[in-house]
Design a protein around this motif. Sequence first.
Motif, PDB file in Angstrom:
ATOM      1  N   ASP A   1      32.605  30.824  33.502  1.00 36.72           N
ATOM      2  CA  ASP A   1      33.930  31.094  34.080  1.00 36.72           C
ATOM      3  C   ASP A   1      33.861  32.291  35.016  1.00 36.72           C
ATOM      4  OD1 ASP A   1      33.709  33.011  32.086  1.00 36.72           O
ATOM      5  OD2 ASP A   1      35.611  32.546  31.112  1.00 36.72           O
ATOM      6  N   LEU A   2      34.921  32.502  35.743  1.00 38.40           N
ATOM      7  CA  LEU A   2      35.008  33.628  36.678  1.00 38.40           C
ATOM      8  C   LEU A   2      36.458  34.063  36.758  1.00 38.40           C
ATOM      9  CD1 LEU A   2      34.556  32.342  40.371  1.00 38.40           C
ATOM     10  CD2 LEU A   2      35.545  31.026  38.518  1.00 38.40           C
ATOM     11  N   THR A   3      36.696  35.247  37.319  1.00 40.55           N
ATOM     12  CA  THR A   3      38.093  35.680  37.428  1.00 40.55           C
ATOM     13  C   THR A   3      38.751  34.923  38.585  1.00 40.55           C
ATOM     14  OG1 THR A   3      37.614  37.471  38.962  1.00 40.55           O
ATOM     15  CG2 THR A   3      37.579  38.020  36.604  1.00 40.55           C
TER      16      THR A   3
ATOM     17  N   VAL B   1      46.974  36.785  52.738  1.00 38.07           N
ATOM     18  CA  VAL B   1      47.305  35.622  51.899  1.00 38.07           C
ATOM     19  C   VAL B   1      47.806  36.171  50.571  1.00 38.07           C
ATOM     20  CG1 VAL B   1      46.326  33.699  50.576  1.00 38.07           C
ATOM     21  CG2 VAL B   1      45.677  34.018  52.955  1.00 38.07           C
ATOM     22  N   THR B   2      49.001  35.738  50.165  1.00 38.02           N
ATOM     23  CA  THR B   2      49.553  36.221  48.897  1.00 38.02           C
ATOM     24  C   THR B   2      49.295  35.181  47.807  1.00 38.02           C
ATOM     25  OG1 THR B   2      51.239  37.440  50.098  1.00 38.02           O
ATOM     26  CG2 THR B   2      51.662  37.050  47.756  1.00 38.02           C
ATOM     27  N   LEU B   3      48.701  35.651  46.713  1.00 39.31           N
ATOM     28  CA  LEU B   3      48.403  34.752  45.588  1.00 39.31           C
ATOM     29  C   LEU B   3      49.143  35.231  44.341  1.00 39.31           C
ATOM     30  CD1 LEU B   3      44.563  34.367  46.222  1.00 39.31           C
ATOM     31  CD2 LEU B   3      46.363  32.770  46.867  1.00 39.31           C
ATOM     32  N   TRP B   4      49.385  34.285  43.452  1.00 42.20           N
ATOM     33  CA  TRP B   4      50.162  34.580  42.233  1.00 42.20           C
ATOM     34  C   TRP B   4      49.356  35.401  41.226  1.00 42.20           C
ATOM     35  CZ3 TRP B   4      53.917  30.636  39.681  1.00 42.20           C
ATOM     36  CH2 TRP B   4      54.902  30.289  40.619  1.00 42.20           C
ATOM     37  N   GLY B   5      50.038  36.307  40.537  1.00 42.22           N
ATOM     38  CA  GLY B   5      49.466  37.015  39.388  1.00 42.22           C
ATOM     39  C   GLY B   5      48.626  38.212  39.790  1.00 42.22           C
ATOM     40  N   THR B   6      47.791  38.647  38.827  1.00 39.77           N
ATOM     41  CA  THR B   6      46.986  39.860  39.049  1.00 39.77           C
ATOM     42  C   THR B   6      45.559  39.524  39.490  1.00 39.77           C
ATOM     43  OG1 THR B   6      46.243  39.813  36.765  1.00 39.77           O
ATOM     44  CG2 THR B   6      48.262  41.065  37.211  1.00 39.77           C
ATOM     45  N   GLY B   7      45.152  38.282  39.340  1.00 33.61           N
ATOM     46  CA  GLY B   7      43.778  37.898  39.688  1.00 33.61           C
ATOM     47  C   GLY B   7      42.790  38.147  38.560  1.00 33.61           C
ATOM     48  N   THR B   8      43.255  38.714  37.441  1.00 27.69           N
ATOM     49  CA  THR B   8      42.309  39.084  36.362  1.00 27.69           C
ATOM     50  C   THR B   8      41.992  37.966  35.355  1.00 27.69           C
ATOM     51  OG1 THR B   8      44.155  40.026  35.133  1.00 27.69           O
ATOM     52  CG2 THR B   8      42.806  41.565  36.421  1.00 27.69           C
ATOM     53  N   PRO B   9      42.876  36.946  35.164  1.00 29.14           N
ATOM     54  CA  PRO B   9      42.522  35.914  34.180  1.00 29.14           C
ATOM     55  C   PRO B   9      41.232  35.184  34.567  1.00 29.14           C
ATOM     56  CG  PRO B   9      44.801  35.656  34.844  1.00 29.14           C
ATOM     57  CD  PRO B   9      44.196  36.680  35.754  1.00 29.14           C
ATOM     58  N   MET B  10      40.573  34.628  33.546  1.00 27.40           N
ATOM     59  CA  MET B  10      39.300  33.940  33.793  1.00 27.40           C
ATOM     60  C   MET B  10      39.477  32.435  33.605  1.00 27.40           C
ATOM     61  SD  MET B  10      36.598  36.576  32.254  1.00 27.40           S
ATOM     62  CE  MET B  10      35.362  35.887  33.316  1.00 27.40           C
ATOM     63  N   ARG B  11      38.838  31.668  34.460  1.00 28.12           N
ATOM     64  CA  ARG B  11      38.946  30.200  34.373  1.00 28.12           C
ATOM     65  C   ARG B  11      37.587  29.542  34.612  1.00 28.12           C
ATOM     66  NH1 ARG B  11      42.956  31.482  32.489  1.00 28.12           N
ATOM     67  NH2 ARG B  11      45.113  30.909  32.956  1.00 28.12           N
ATOM     68  N   GLU B  12      37.466  28.343  34.045  1.00 30.25           N
ATOM     69  CA  GLU B  12      36.252  27.524  34.190  1.00 30.25           C
ATOM     70  C   GLU B  12      36.615  26.319  35.063  1.00 30.25           C
ATOM     71  OE1 GLU B  12      35.284  25.817  30.410  1.00 30.25           O
ATOM     72  OE2 GLU B  12      33.352  25.014  31.062  1.00 30.25           O
TER      73      GLU B  12
ATOM     74  N   ARG C   1      42.160  33.698  29.109  1.00 26.45           N
ATOM     75  CA  ARG C   1      40.848  33.054  29.239  1.00 26.45           C
ATOM     76  C   ARG C   1      40.881  31.684  28.569  1.00 26.45           C
ATOM     77  NH1 ARG C   1      34.887  35.084  27.201  1.00 26.45           N
ATOM     78  NH2 ARG C   1      33.776  34.159  28.962  1.00 26.45           N
ATOM     79  N   LYS C   2      40.207  30.703  29.167  1.00 25.42           N
ATOM     80  CA  LYS C   2      40.127  29.368  28.552  1.00 25.42           C
ATOM     81  C   LYS C   2      38.775  28.770  28.914  1.00 25.42           C
ATOM     82  CE  LYS C   2      43.040  25.784  29.174  1.00 25.42           C
ATOM     83  NZ  LYS C   2      44.302  25.091  29.419  1.00 25.42           N
ATOM     84  N   LEU C   3      37.794  29.070  28.086  1.00 29.07           N
ATOM     85  CA  LEU C   3      36.424  28.618  28.364  1.00 29.07           C
ATOM     86  C   LEU C   3      36.026  27.612  27.293  1.00 29.07           C
ATOM     87  CD1 LEU C   3      33.827  29.072  30.083  1.00 29.07           C
ATOM     88  CD2 LEU C   3      33.171  30.818  28.406  1.00 29.07           C
ATOM     89  N   MET C   4      35.384  26.535  27.714  1.00 25.17           N
ATOM     90  CA  MET C   4      34.987  25.492  26.758  1.00 25.17           C
ATOM     91  C   MET C   4      33.541  25.702  26.301  1.00 25.17           C
ATOM     92  SD  MET C   4      37.361  22.898  26.801  1.00 25.17           S
ATOM     93  CE  MET C   4      37.166  21.256  27.427  1.00 25.17           C
TER      94      MET C   4
END
Length: 316
Positions: free
Chosen positions: A242-244, A200-211, A274-277
Amino acid sequence: MKKDNKIYVAGHNGMVGAAICRILQLHGYSNIMGKSSKELDLRNQEQVNQFFKTENPAVVIDAAARVGGILANNNYPYQFLMDNLLIQNNLIHAAHENAVDKFIFLGSSCIYPKLAPQPLKEEYLLTASLEPTNEWYAIAKITGVKACEAIRKQYQKDFVSLMPTNLYGSFDNFDLETSHVLPAMVRKFYDATINNHATVTLWGTGTPMREFLHVDDMAKAVLFAVENPLPDYLYNVGTGVDLTIKELAELIQKITGHKGEIIWDASKPDGTYRKLMDNSKLEKLGWKYQIDLQQGVQQTYDWFLKNIHQYKTVKI
Ligand SMILES: NC(=O)c1ccc[n+]([C@@H]2O[C@H](COP(=O)([O-])OP(=O)(O)OC[C@H]3O[C@@H](n4cnc5c(N)ncnc54)[C@H](OP(=O)(O)O)[C@@H]3O)[C@@H](O)[C@H]2O)c1
């Protein structure tokens, strides 16, 4: 707040609006109403004013908006700015003119400056420049927050704004052209599994973090605001966890049962790192999320499997 007070949920067919209606019904609210955009175009001030005069709701929850990703924001900046301004201005002003007691405005974490410190606190609003890719949408939402704040300040009415983090859950959008990251991954792993694709091909590097917050928890934050007068004008709504993107992909891969390899296409953009609230302001008053990510993704995947007939399966 009486259980038979009339509650108008604008955008009741959307992912968030539908969750709000479900939670309100579960908690005994018996007089909930909504109108589709075909029945009532909220950009039309005359129609909105007429609707408020006829229906006279006690509470208004604004979950109606023109919503979309980076591509849509980039291609339709005028519509993202103007449609959202028209929708929210018409609702806020008609609610004010028709003596609505409580107005709950939903925005998004994109209202905060691009380079604000993390986690994002409510007080960072308007302290620096926005992320340019979605500034049209963000400026409309900031205007909504400020309109509600002005009414609150000048007329002492309970108009409040809730800013959710990334949401997911039942009725999410699983269309690969227009979906957000979590439902897009659910869809890609599902399609790969049923087509027996090893990768499965996913966009980007996988390193950004999201909530991520389950939409039912968001709806419970709205219920909390319906049942409790909130002392301030703006509250973040998230998990504070958050997690990567890579960790998210591995969780979804496990839940969907895909056994192959994940390939990261680093030529595609990663977006903000990163975008954590910071959700402590609402948590101190008594709301806290309940659905952890593993449980929430499992629920979302189960919902997707039950409703897959709505979506075309893509051969990849
Ligand atoms: N999804 C997320 O991850 C997320 C995250 C943070 C904040 N939010 C906020 O939550 C709110 C709802 O988002 P959502 O994800 O539920 O979006 P959605 O699924 O696209 O639903 C948007 C709703 O708005 C209604 N609408 C749009 N234009 C309208 C118009 N001109 N007149 C009347 N109704 C109109 C649509 O009605 P019809 O279906 O009848 O056309 C639809 O029900 C938005 O304010 C968004 O900023 C969402």
